[in-house]
Structure formats: structure tokens, C-alpha cells
Design an enzyme around this catalytic site. Structure first.
Site, PDB file in Angstrom:
ATOM      1  N   ARG A 140       0.839  -1.199   0.000  1.00 27.32           N
ATOM      2  CA  ARG A 140       0.000   0.000   0.000  1.00 27.32           C
ATOM      3  C   ARG A 140       0.882   1.260   0.000  1.00 27.32           C
ATOM      4  O   ARG A 140       0.470   2.331  -0.439  1.00 27.32           O
ATOM      5  CB  ARG A 140      -0.947   0.027   1.212  1.00 27.32           C
ATOM      6  CG  ARG A 140      -2.111   1.015   1.004  1.00 27.32           C
ATOM      7  CD  ARG A 140      -2.903   1.287   2.277  1.00 27.32           C
ATOM      8  NE  ARG A 140      -2.180   2.145   3.198  1.00 27.32           N
ATOM      9  CZ  ARG A 140      -1.788   1.800   4.412  1.00 27.32           C
ATOM     10  NH1 ARG A 140      -2.037   0.607   4.904  1.00 27.32           N
ATOM     11  NH2 ARG A 140      -1.125   2.655   5.159  1.00 27.32           N
ATOM     12  N   TYR A 174     -14.846  16.681 -16.179  1.00 26.75           N
ATOM     13  CA  TYR A 174     -15.476  15.381 -15.964  1.00 26.75           C
ATOM     14  C   TYR A 174     -16.493  15.494 -14.822  1.00 26.75           C
ATOM     15  O   TYR A 174     -16.173  16.057 -13.764  1.00 26.75           O
ATOM     16  CB  TYR A 174     -14.355  14.394 -15.630  1.00 26.75           C
ATOM     17  CG  TYR A 174     -14.778  12.968 -15.482  1.00 26.75           C
ATOM     18  CD1 TYR A 174     -15.473  12.317 -16.497  1.00 26.75           C
ATOM     19  CD2 TYR A 174     -14.481  12.248 -14.337  1.00 26.75           C
ATOM     20  CE1 TYR A 174     -15.851  10.992 -16.363  1.00 26.75           C
ATOM     21  CE2 TYR A 174     -14.839  10.916 -14.197  1.00 26.75           C
ATOM     22  CZ  TYR A 174     -15.534  10.294 -15.218  1.00 26.75           C
ATOM     23  OH  TYR A 174     -15.901   8.984 -15.076  1.00 26.75           O
ATOM     24  N   ASP A 201      -5.724  18.335 -15.322  1.00 27.70           N
ATOM     25  CA  ASP A 201      -6.137  17.001 -15.752  1.00 27.70           C
ATOM     26  C   ASP A 201      -5.992  16.970 -17.268  1.00 27.70           C
ATOM     27  O   ASP A 201      -6.741  17.615 -17.996  1.00 27.70           O
ATOM     28  CB  ASP A 201      -7.584  16.743 -15.318  1.00 27.70           C
ATOM     29  CG  ASP A 201      -8.099  15.350 -15.715  1.00 27.70           C
ATOM     30  OD1 ASP A 201      -7.515  14.743 -16.640  1.00 27.70           O
ATOM     31  OD2 ASP A 201      -9.087  14.893 -15.121  1.00 27.70           O
ATOM     32  N   LYS A 247      -7.983   5.687 -19.386  1.00 24.79           N
ATOM     33  CA  LYS A 247      -8.137   6.196 -20.739  1.00 24.79           C
ATOM     34  C   LYS A 247      -6.805   6.165 -21.513  1.00 24.79           C
ATOM     35  O   LYS A 247      -6.812   5.948 -22.709  1.00 24.79           O
ATOM     36  CB  LYS A 247      -8.653   7.640 -20.724  1.00 24.79           C
ATOM     37  CG  LYS A 247      -9.657   7.973 -19.625  1.00 24.79           C
ATOM     38  CD  LYS A 247     -10.960   7.202 -19.726  1.00 24.79           C
ATOM     39  CE  LYS A 247     -11.884   7.407 -18.531  1.00 24.79           C
ATOM     40  NZ  LYS A 247     -12.193   8.764 -18.173  1.00 24.79           N
TER      41      LYS A 247
HETATM   42  C1  LIG Z   1     -12.506   9.343 -16.800  1.00 25.73           C
HETATM   43  C2  LIG Z   1     -11.909  10.590 -16.348  1.00 25.73           C
HETATM   44  C3  LIG Z   1     -11.486  10.753 -15.010  1.00 25.73           C
HETATM   45  C4  LIG Z   1     -11.679   9.662 -13.979  1.00 25.73           C
HETATM   46  O1  LIG Z   1     -10.973   8.508 -14.291  1.00 25.73           O
HETATM   47  P1  LIG Z   1     -11.383   7.054 -13.715  1.00 25.73           P
HETATM   48  O2  LIG Z   1     -10.193   6.223 -14.068  1.00 25.73           O
HETATM   49  O3  LIG Z   1     -12.642   6.651 -14.403  1.00 25.73           O
HETATM   50  O4  LIG Z   1     -11.591   7.207 -12.251  1.00 25.73           O
HETATM   51  C5  LIG Z   1     -10.897  11.941 -14.665  1.00 25.73           C
HETATM   52  N1  LIG Z   1     -10.732  12.943 -15.560  1.00 25.73           N
HETATM   53  C6  LIG Z   1     -11.137  12.830 -16.843  1.00 25.73           C
HETATM   54  C7  LIG Z   1     -10.924  13.972 -17.781  1.00 25.73           C
HETATM   55  C8  LIG Z   1     -11.742  11.667 -17.281  1.00 25.73           C
HETATM   56  O5  LIG Z   1     -12.150  11.564 -18.562  1.00 25.73           O
END
Ligand SMILES: *Cc1c(COP(=O)(O)O)cnc(C)c1O
Length: 435
Positions: free
Chosen positions: A66, A119, A193, A218
Site C-alpha cells: 500500500r 469530468y 487534468d 483512458k
Molecule cells: C474518466 C476521467 C477521469 C476519472 O478517471 P477514472 O479512471 O474513471 O476514475 C478523470 N478525468 C477525466 C478527464 C476523465 O475523462
């Protein structure tokens, strides 16, 4: 051991493509060619003193998965190299990474500035929880520099500016270098992000941000599905299906930091809250990264071809893709990105009914959320990924009921276009465009 290869492949000395393959270090345990999966929860101490030294930071080594794990650390070194930071911290999901960019840097009484387009769950996290804990959430049009300036000069000065660029789902572009300079004037940190772009097309830290984050879900993966019946070729070799398997199997996130002190802050947060990336997922993401450049180049081309087709279609109202020179902040996008990824949105002239009918009629594209993967996914943000966004904010973002988000895949682009063309035809037959 891995340090040698890291220096050799420092950003600026090798290309991004070469670093994707070699910056994880050449010397791996037991001469392994790829990093092994250290599927162990804990590590043995040589002696009680050794254990005490590890906990006190007097010795280097592994304690407990962890806190850290060799496979996860190998991924983190690779990611820090690609994202041009001093260190990366792997999380169990993109949302755990979003949380890790916000919580350890804020306390009751602070204020945080958020871009108005992002998001859905990221907005929900801020509005539901940060406010409850005494943190003021200021939402700003991040494409508008004078508005950013105004909000940054409120009192007390905000601690953190958090934004997405390109933003989910409308691809809204923020000038990362300009807002970072403004935020730093008042002592605020900047977190970006950059999931939509991946480090291949955009590196926020090189533009001046302090923290860069990605949903690894993604970056490296996609949903896996069987071909629709009309595409199941009787003579297709079974190996092509094995090729597909291996994607669509990871949920993960990562935060990369420009400063060592922030790496420690985020890592300590992760240790205390427990949201670390698993060794298996770290392994799978490293595998995905080896082909990231070739996938991104082709995805970018395919998405542009699909966006151009949609823009020329009379039933389509608007196509929100930064490649078009009338897209807001197109010039900024061209300056700070070397490509646009695969995900964009478009709206239908005949409104929500037509958008829904389009989704009901696609055969090749898969109706599913997630993005950036190897196959085409299509979804309806207002009722799916962004359903938690308050209505007034949806309006401000341009997230209308007829907006469809598509993540274009690696299929032959002509076939993606043909699929969309027939789905639009079916949707328009049912819900004609009113003139
Ligand atoms: C999908 C997404 C997230 C969250 O990611 P997860 O792996 O689904 O928790 C955060 N920011 C953006 C821009 C996203 O498209």
C-alpha cells in the site's frame, strides 16, 4: 540500477517514442526483459533493525504494497519521465488521482478555483465534499484570462487552480502557460487534468503547471467487445481477437509533480488513504505505454477525419474539435499540443430525440463511457458521464441535451464514418431537422 537508463533517456536527450520503450530502466530483476508483476502485499525485513530503518527512512527498500511496490514504482519512473516531472504517484483510479491533487493541498478556510468544464464526478467531488469541509469552490470560465485573473485576486487568495485541458466533454482549451503564470503570482498551485491529450500530445508541467494528472483508464486502454454480427468475418484469424484482448482491463490514475515536496505530499496522502495502483494494473499500463505514440498518432488522424465528416453533415449542428480554426482557443491548442487525441463532441440540429436515436442506430461504435481506447465508443454526456453536473453549469459549458461524445477508435475511419452516416440517416428519418 534503473537510474542509469533514466539519465540516458532524460527528456531532451531521447525522443518520446524511444523513452516509451526504454525509460523504465534496462536493468530489471533477474534479467527480466519486461518488468515483472510483484504480486505481493508485504516484504520481508532482514532484521528488526532493518524494518525500523525502512520505516524511519534511514534505508531504501520495500515495506508494504500500500506504501509502494516495485512494479508500481517502475511505472511511476516511466510516467515521470514521459510527463516531464520529478516524480509520479500511481492511483487506483483517475478519481483517486483527482482527489490526490485536491485534498492534500487544501484545508478548511481555503478556496480552490475550478474550470467550468470538466469530468462530471470531478465537479461533484468538489461541490459535494470540498464545500462540506469548509473549502470555498470558485468556478471560472478557464478560457477567459481576465476572469481567471479576477478570481485569483479574491481574498483570501485561492490555494489551487484545478482545470482540465482539453476538457471533458467539449474539448474546451485553457492556455496552461498563461494561467500558470497568473496563478503563481498569487502563490496558487496549478493542477491540470490532461487525460484527453495524454503526455504524448501535451505536457502541462513543461508549460508551467505544478501537477499533471491522467486517468490511466483512458491512456492505455479501452473496452473490449466482440465484433457485431455483420462484421464477424468467417475467415478472420483468431489471433486478431487475441490482439484485442489485453485492453479494456485497467482502472487507474496518476499524478505527476514538478517539485519533489509535492511528490511527497501526494504520496503520503495515498499511503494514508490507501488508493494505490495495483501491481497488475501498473504492469498493464506499462504494456499500453509501449504503443502509446503509434496509437495516438493514428487515433488523432481518425478522429480528425470523423470530425470533418460530421462538420460537413447537414443534420449536425456543431462539432467541438480543436482542429477547426473557428474553435475557441484553437491557436492556444496548436501552440500547447502536438495533436488532439481521439475524443470530441458534436450536437444534433434536431435535438435530444435525434441524439438518442443516433445512439440507438450505431452498429460499429459501441455505446459505452470511457475514451481514448482502441475501438470507437459513443455516449450521451448529459444523461451519462456528466449527469451529476448542475443544470446551470451544463448550460454554461455548452453541454446541451443534443450533445454526443465520441471517442474515435482505430477501426478503418471510412467504416466509422459509414456507421455514423447510416445512424444519422436513421435518426433524421425519425426526427427530421426543422427548417
Ligand atoms: C474518466 C476521467 C477521469 C476519472 O478517471 P477514472 O479512471 O474513471 O476514475 C478523470 N478525468 C477525466 C478527464 C476523465 O475523462
Amino acid at each position: 540500477m534503473a537510474e542509469h537508463a533514466m539519465t540516458e533517456h532524460a527528456p531532451g536527450t531521447s525522443s518520446f517514442e524511444t523513452r516509451c520503450l526504454h525509460a523504465d530502466g534496462h536493468e530489471k530483476p533477474m534479467n527480466s526483459h519486461v518488468w515483472p508483476i510483484f504480486q505481493t502485499s508485504t516484504f520481508m525485513f532482514d532484521s528488526p533493525d532493518h524494518g525500523a530503518d525502512l520505516f524511519a527512512g534511514r534505508a531504501e527498500g520495500h515495506i508494504y504494497s500500500r506504501i509502494g511496490n516495485p512494479t508500481v514504482q517502475a511505472f511511476e519512473r516511466l510516467m515521470a519521465n514521459l510527463d516531464e516531472g520529478v516524480g509520479s504517484v500511481g492511483f487506483s483510479s483517475g478519481m483517486a488521482a483527482v482527489t490526490g491533487c485536491l485534498m492534500p493541498f487544501l484545508r478548511a478556510g481555503d478556496s480552490v478555483v475550478l474550470g467550468d468544464t470538466m469530468y462530471g464526478p470531478s465537479i461533484s467531488l468538489a461541490q459535494k465534499y470540498l464545500t462540506r469541509w469548509g473549502i470555498t469552490v470558485l468556478i471560472v470560465d478557464s478560457g477567459n484570462l481576465s476572469e481567471i485573473d479576477r478570481v485569483l485576486h479574491t481574498s483570501p487568495p485561492p490555494k489551487l487552480l484545478y482545470l482540465e485541458s482539453p476538457a471533458n466533454p467539449t474539448n474546451k482549451i485553457t492556455d496552461i502557460a498563461a494561467v500558470s503564470a497568473k496563478a503563481h503570482e498569487v502563490g496558487a498551485l496549478v493542477a491540470v487534468d490532461a487525460t484527453f491529450a495524454t503526455p504524448f500530445f501535451q505536457r502541462p508541467l513543461a508549460l508551467g503547471a505544478d501537477l499533471s494528472l491522467h486517468s490511466l483508464t483512458k491512456v492505455s486502454c479501452s473496452s473490449q467487445h466482440s465484433p457485431p454480427p455483420h462484421l464477424a468475418h468467417p475467415h478472420s484469424p483468431t489471433t486478431s481477437l487475441q490482439y484485442i484482448a489485453g485492453h479494456g482491463d485497467v482502472i487507474g490514475g496518476v499524478v505527476t509533480c514538478a517539485k519533489e515536496e509535492h511528490v511527497n505530499t501526494v504520496r503520503t496522502w495515498r499511503k494514508d488513504t490507501g488508493g494505490i495502483l495495483s501491481p497488475l494494473d501498473a504492469f498493464l499500463v506499462m504494456r499500453g505505454i509501449r504503443t502509446l505514440p503509434v496509437r495516438m498518432e493514428q487515433l488523432n488522424k481518425n478522429a480528425i477525419a470523423v470530425a470533418r465528416f460530421l462538420r460537413s453533415h447537414p443534420a449536425v449542428e456543431q462539432v467541438l474539435h480543436p482542429v477547426f480554426d473557428d474553435f475557441p482557443n484553437h491557436q492556444v491548442a496548436v501552440r500547447q499540443m502536438s495533436g488532439f487525441g481521439s475524443t470530441f463532441s458534436f450536437t444534433m440540429k434536431a435535438g435530444y430525440d435525434a441524439a438518442k436515436a443516433l445512439l440507438e442506430n450505431v452498429h460499429l461504435a459501441v455505446v459505452a463511457v470511457s475514451l481514448g481506447g482502441v475501438d470507437t465508443l459513443i455516449e450521451h454526456p448529459a444523461s451519462m458521464t456528466h449527469c451529476g453536473v448542475p443544470l446551470d453549469l451544463m448550460r454554461q459549458q455548452g453541454l446541451t441535451p443534443s450533445l454526443i461524445r465520441i471517442s474515435v477508435g482505430l477501426e478503418n475511419p471510412d467504416e466509422i464514418i459509414a456507421d455514423l452516416a447510416q445512424a444519422i440517416e436513421a435518426a433524421t428519418a425519425a426526427f427530421p431537422v426543422k427548417i
